[in-house]
Design a protein around this motif. Sequence first.
Motif, PDB file in Angstrom:
ATOM      1  N   UNK A 146       9.907   8.047   5.765  1.00  0.00           N
ATOM      2  CA  UNK A 146       9.875   6.734   6.400  1.00  0.00           C
ATOM      3  C   UNK A 146       9.022   5.759   5.588  1.00  0.00           C
ATOM      4  N   UNK A 147       7.844   6.210   5.151  1.00  0.00           N
ATOM      5  CA  UNK A 147       6.945   5.345   4.370  1.00  0.00           C
ATOM      6  C   UNK A 147       7.591   4.963   3.040  1.00  0.00           C
ATOM      7  N   UNK A 148       8.228   5.922   2.376  1.00  0.00           N
ATOM      8  CA  UNK A 148       8.892   5.646   1.092  1.00  0.00           C
ATOM      9  C   UNK A 148      10.059   4.681   1.295  1.00  0.00           C
ATOM     10  N   UNK A 168       7.507  -1.705  -6.286  1.00  0.00           N
ATOM     11  CA  UNK A 168       8.499  -2.054  -7.304  1.00  0.00           C
ATOM     12  C   UNK A 168       8.372  -1.216  -8.575  1.00  0.00           C
ATOM     13  N   UNK A 169       7.351  -0.357  -8.663  1.00  0.00           N
ATOM     14  CA  UNK A 169       7.151   0.512  -9.831  1.00  0.00           C
ATOM     15  C   UNK A 169       7.522   1.971  -9.560  1.00  0.00           C
ATOM     16  N   UNK A 195      11.428  -2.984   0.653  1.00  0.00           N
ATOM     17  CA  UNK A 195      10.714  -4.242   0.503  1.00  0.00           C
ATOM     18  C   UNK A 195       9.914  -4.650   1.733  1.00  0.00           C
ATOM     19  N   UNK A 196       9.814  -3.768   2.732  1.00  0.00           N
ATOM     20  CA  UNK A 196       9.036  -4.099   3.926  1.00  0.00           C
ATOM     21  C   UNK A 196       7.545  -4.120   3.641  1.00  0.00           C
ATOM     22  N   UNK A 197       7.109  -3.323   2.676  1.00  0.00           N
ATOM     23  CA  UNK A 197       5.718  -3.326   2.237  1.00  0.00           C
ATOM     24  C   UNK A 197       5.692  -3.409   0.716  1.00  0.00           C
ATOM     25  N   UNK A 198       4.602  -3.928   0.173  1.00  0.00           N
ATOM     26  CA  UNK A 198       4.497  -4.064  -1.274  1.00  0.00           C
ATOM     27  C   UNK A 198       3.910  -2.831  -1.927  1.00  0.00           C
ATOM     28  N   UNK A 199       3.284  -1.963  -1.133  1.00  0.00           N
ATOM     29  CA  UNK A 199       2.648  -0.764  -1.668  1.00  0.00           C
ATOM     30  C   UNK A 199       3.181   0.483  -0.976  1.00  0.00           C
TER      31      UNK A 199
END
Length: 75
Positions: A27-29, A55-56, A35-39
């Motif tokens: 779920x976190x991944x 994004x990396x 794009x819901x979280x930046x990290x």
Amino acid sequence: MEVKIGVQHAPREIVLESGQSTEEIERVVAEALAGKTQLLSLEDEKGRKILVPADRVAYVELGEPTVRKVGFSAL
């Protein structure tokens, strides 16, 4: 659970042992890649937090921890 995270333009992958369930990690991944979280934020068994820019992230591999054998055995 063993988690391996491949990071773009990095020669090594990040490997950690997490106490989170497979569903929680997925779920976190998924949220980070959508794009819901930046990290991408995961916590290992020792309480350390691993933060990777979403994004990396090249790949995430989930697997069971490897059991290390101790001692000598007949080959």
